[in-house]
Design an enzyme around this catalytic site. Structure first.
Site, PDB file in Angstrom:
ATOM      1  N   HIS A 116       0.842  -1.191   0.000  1.00  0.00           N
ATOM      2  CA  HIS A 116       0.000   0.000   0.000  1.00  0.00           C
ATOM      3  C   HIS A 116       0.874   1.237   0.000  1.00  0.00           C
ATOM      4  O   HIS A 116       1.892   1.289   0.697  1.00  0.00           O
ATOM      5  CB  HIS A 116      -0.918   0.015   1.236  1.00  0.00           C
ATOM      6  CG  HIS A 116      -1.797  -1.181   1.320  1.00  0.00           C
ATOM      7  ND1 HIS A 116      -1.352  -2.401   1.800  1.00  0.00           N
ATOM      8  CD2 HIS A 116      -3.081  -1.383   0.929  1.00  0.00           C
ATOM      9  CE1 HIS A 116      -2.326  -3.279   1.715  1.00  0.00           C
ATOM     10  NE2 HIS A 116      -3.376  -2.704   1.193  1.00  0.00           N
ATOM     11  N   LYS A 142      -0.740  -8.007  -4.747  1.00  0.00           N
ATOM     12  CA  LYS A 142      -1.743  -6.960  -4.603  1.00  0.00           C
ATOM     13  C   LYS A 142      -1.057  -5.638  -4.354  1.00  0.00           C
ATOM     14  O   LYS A 142      -0.073  -5.561  -3.599  1.00  0.00           O
ATOM     15  CB  LYS A 142      -2.678  -7.259  -3.441  1.00  0.00           C
ATOM     16  CG  LYS A 142      -3.719  -6.197  -3.160  1.00  0.00           C
ATOM     17  CD  LYS A 142      -4.631  -6.690  -2.066  1.00  0.00           C
ATOM     18  CE  LYS A 142      -5.641  -5.674  -1.649  1.00  0.00           C
ATOM     19  NZ  LYS A 142      -6.078  -5.879  -0.263  1.00  0.00           N
TER      20      LYS A 142
HETATM   21  O1  LIG Z   1      -5.773  -3.253   0.186  1.00  0.00           O
HETATM   22  C1  LIG Z   1      -6.953  -3.042   0.067  1.00  0.00           C
HETATM   23  C2  LIG Z   1      -7.496  -2.170  -1.012  1.00  0.00           C
HETATM   24  C3  LIG Z   1      -8.118  -0.948  -0.387  1.00  0.00           C
HETATM   25  O2  LIG Z   1      -7.087  -0.208   0.246  1.00  0.00           O
HETATM   26  C4  LIG Z   1      -8.750  -0.072  -1.460  1.00  0.00           C
HETATM   27  O3  LIG Z   1      -8.076   0.891  -1.848  1.00  0.00           O
HETATM   28  O4  LIG Z   1      -9.884  -0.372  -1.874  1.00  0.00           O
HETATM   29  C5  LIG Z   1      -9.157  -1.350   0.635  1.00  0.00           C
HETATM   30  C6  LIG Z   1      -8.566  -2.261   1.729  1.00  0.00           C
HETATM   31  O5  LIG Z   1      -9.573  -2.642   2.635  1.00  0.00           O
HETATM   32  C7  LIG Z   1      -7.951  -3.464   1.083  1.00  0.00           C
HETATM   33  O6  LIG Z   1      -7.329  -4.295   2.084  1.00  0.00           O
END
Ligand SMILES: O=C1C[C@@](O)(C(=O)O)C[C@@H](O)[C@@H]1O
Length: 220
Positions: A116, A142
């Site tokens: 992230h 991811k």
């Molecule tokens: O990593 C992700 C994607 C996310 O961050 C999103 O941008 O929709 C939402 C989170 O809950 C999920 O774990």
């Protein structure tokens, strides 16, 4: 596939919300880090649902501030109970331990290794490198990165296409919405959509609105 994140503070509320979400979405993500109290028996219960179990660490934008030992143990309970997916961070030092555990107990759980970035979208080559590293550890790579311009949109979609069927790619923020719509057309396994104005990240589109957009695209 459309995934609705469940961001309730108790397992009771999360199950009620998940039942509603699964009437309109393919799968839910239980953001267990939102729970005020996390018990192993709760993990056993939520693992019965078509879901991703995520216990997001605070150092990756989540709410979990407990011990890492407990977090890993809770993930192992989810794996033992064959939850469809767990999501654990690329930065988590013990992520391989979870993959090895899954293999040792012959679980069906697929392990998503995630990255992230809430500030920016790295370059195309940097994103490729991140997903390659993720796939060297788990089953699915991811990334969810903040989209700030059109080049970021294109890079998110290009990387998704590069790893078609083995990746979940998300562009966050207002400018990331296009990637939330188009990502699955380029090979992202799923996209995240909010329900009842409860979102877990910036830029999530309401699930009913997203389904209408997909209907319009499919009709045109
Ligand atoms: O990593 C992700 C994607 C996310 O961050 C999103 O941008 O929709 C939402 C989170 O809950 C999920 O774990």
């Amino acid at each position: 596939m459309i995934c609705v994140p469940i961001v309730e503070e108790s397992v009771e509320k999360a199950l009620i919300s998940a039942e509603r979400a699964l009437e309109v979405a393919d799968i839910v993500e239980f953001r267990v880090d939102y729970f005020k109290e996390i018990r192993e028996e709760d993990i056993v219960e939520i693992a019965k649902y078509p879901s991703i179990i995520t216990i997001r660490a605070h150092w990756e934008g989540g709410k979990y501030r407990g011990s890492d030992d407990k977090r890993i143990e809770l993930y192992k309970v989810a794996i033992e109970n064959n939850v469809r997916y767990i999501d654990v961070e690329l930065k988590e030092k013990r992520n391989r331990e979870l993959v090895d555990f899954r293999d040792n107990v012959n679980s069906k759980t697929k392990i998503v290794i995630s990255y992230h970035n809430f500030k920016e979208t790295p370059s195309y080559n940097k994103l490729l490198d991140i997903v390659n590293k993720e796939l060297q550890i788990g089953d699915i790579g991811k990334f969810a990165t903040m989209v700030n311009n059109n080049r970021d949109i294109l890079n998110v979609l290009r990387v998704i296409q590069e790893f078609e069927g083995k990746v979940i790619g998300i562009g966050m923020g207002k400018k990331g919405k296009l990637t939330r719509i188009l990502g699955t057309y380029f090979g992202s396994i799923l996209t995240f959509a909010s329900m009842e104005n409860k979102s877990s990240a910036p830029g999530q589109i309401d699930v009913e609105m997203l389904k209408e957009i997909y209907r319009l695209i499919s009709e045109s």
